[in-house]
Design a protein around this motif. Structure first.
Motif, PDB file in Angstrom:
ATOM      1  N   GLU A   9       0.824  -1.212   0.000  1.00  0.00           N
ATOM      2  CA  GLU A   9       0.000   0.000   0.000  1.00  0.00           C
ATOM      3  C   GLU A   9       0.858   1.261   0.000  1.00  0.00           C
ATOM      4  O   GLU A   9       0.419   2.313  -0.425  1.00  0.00           O
ATOM      5  N   ASP A  10       2.100   1.155   0.485  1.00  0.00           N
ATOM      6  CA  ASP A  10       2.976   2.317   0.623  1.00  0.00           C
ATOM      7  C   ASP A  10       3.957   2.489  -0.527  1.00  0.00           C
ATOM      8  O   ASP A  10       4.744   3.425  -0.523  1.00  0.00           O
ATOM      9  N   GLY A  11       3.966   1.571  -1.474  1.00  0.00           N
ATOM     10  CA  GLY A  11       4.914   1.647  -2.579  1.00  0.00           C
ATOM     11  C   GLY A  11       5.446   0.266  -2.897  1.00  0.00           C
ATOM     12  O   GLY A  11       4.803  -0.739  -2.629  1.00  0.00           O
ATOM     13  N   SER A  12       6.634   0.223  -3.463  1.00  0.00           N
ATOM     14  CA  SER A  12       7.206  -1.065  -3.826  1.00  0.00           C
ATOM     15  C   SER A  12       8.681  -1.113  -3.463  1.00  0.00           C
ATOM     16  O   SER A  12       9.331  -0.088  -3.258  1.00  0.00           O
ATOM     17  N   MET A  51      12.706  -6.866   7.893  1.00  0.00           N
ATOM     18  CA  MET A  51      11.536  -6.016   8.086  1.00  0.00           C
ATOM     19  C   MET A  51      10.294  -6.848   7.770  1.00  0.00           C
ATOM     20  O   MET A  51      10.174  -7.396   6.670  1.00  0.00           O
ATOM     21  N   ALA A  52       9.390  -6.968   8.736  1.00  0.00           N
ATOM     22  CA  ALA A  52       8.169  -7.747   8.553  1.00  0.00           C
ATOM     23  C   ALA A  52       7.031  -6.817   8.131  1.00  0.00           C
ATOM     24  O   ALA A  52       6.765  -5.817   8.792  1.00  0.00           O
ATOM     25  N   VAL A  53       6.389  -7.168   7.024  1.00  0.00           N
ATOM     26  CA  VAL A  53       5.270  -6.390   6.500  1.00  0.00           C
ATOM     27  C   VAL A  53       4.016  -7.249   6.641  1.00  0.00           C
ATOM     28  O   VAL A  53       4.006  -8.395   6.162  1.00  0.00           O
ATOM     29  N   GLN A  59       0.008  -5.870  -1.712  1.00  0.00           N
ATOM     30  CA  GLN A  59      -0.958  -5.951  -2.808  1.00  0.00           C
ATOM     31  C   GLN A  59      -0.625  -7.107  -3.740  1.00  0.00           C
ATOM     32  O   GLN A  59      -1.501  -7.837  -4.165  1.00  0.00           O
ATOM     33  N   HIS A  60       0.639  -7.245  -4.092  1.00  0.00           N
ATOM     34  CA  HIS A  60       1.074  -8.399  -4.869  1.00  0.00           C
ATOM     35  C   HIS A  60       2.595  -8.493  -4.884  1.00  0.00           C
ATOM     36  O   HIS A  60       3.292  -7.544  -4.545  1.00  0.00           O
ATOM     37  N   ILE A  61       3.065  -9.676  -5.247  1.00  0.00           N
ATOM     38  CA  ILE A  61       4.495  -9.932  -5.393  1.00  0.00           C
ATOM     39  C   ILE A  61       4.708 -10.433  -6.812  1.00  0.00           C
ATOM     40  O   ILE A  61       4.054 -11.378  -7.259  1.00  0.00           O
ATOM     41  N   VAL A  62       5.604  -9.779  -7.525  1.00  0.00           N
ATOM     42  CA  VAL A  62       5.939 -10.183  -8.887  1.00  0.00           C
ATOM     43  C   VAL A  62       7.332 -10.789  -8.825  1.00  0.00           C
ATOM     44  O   VAL A  62       8.244 -10.198  -8.249  1.00  0.00           O
TER      45      VAL A  62
END
Length: 68
Positions: A9-12, A51-53, A59-62
């Motif tokens: 949600e905050d970027g990539s 870092m745990a998100v 949103q997705h992992i490519v």
């Protein structure tokens, strides 16, 4: 070329990208990998920084599969 990109949600962020963590007195460290641990996606940086998100923020992992 990065083999994965994690979009939140905050970027990539992508493999090889550098981040700093001033609250831990850690300068720029490179993102090396990620894993799924419970309800979190854990980003593994060089030097043992993680870092745990929360999964709910991802949103997705490519990713590109490694071809032998």
């Amino acid at each position: 070329m990065a083999s994965f990109v994690i979009v939140t949600e905050d970027g990539s962020c992508s493999e090889g990208e550098e981040m700093s963590f001033p609250e831990l007195l850690v300068g720029r460290v490179r993102l090396e990998s990620y894993s799924h641990e419970g309800d979190y996606v854990v980003l593994h940086f060089e030097g043992g920084v993680e870092m745990a998100v929360p999964e709910s923020r991802v949103q997705h992992i490519v990713y590109r599969k490694q071809v032998a």
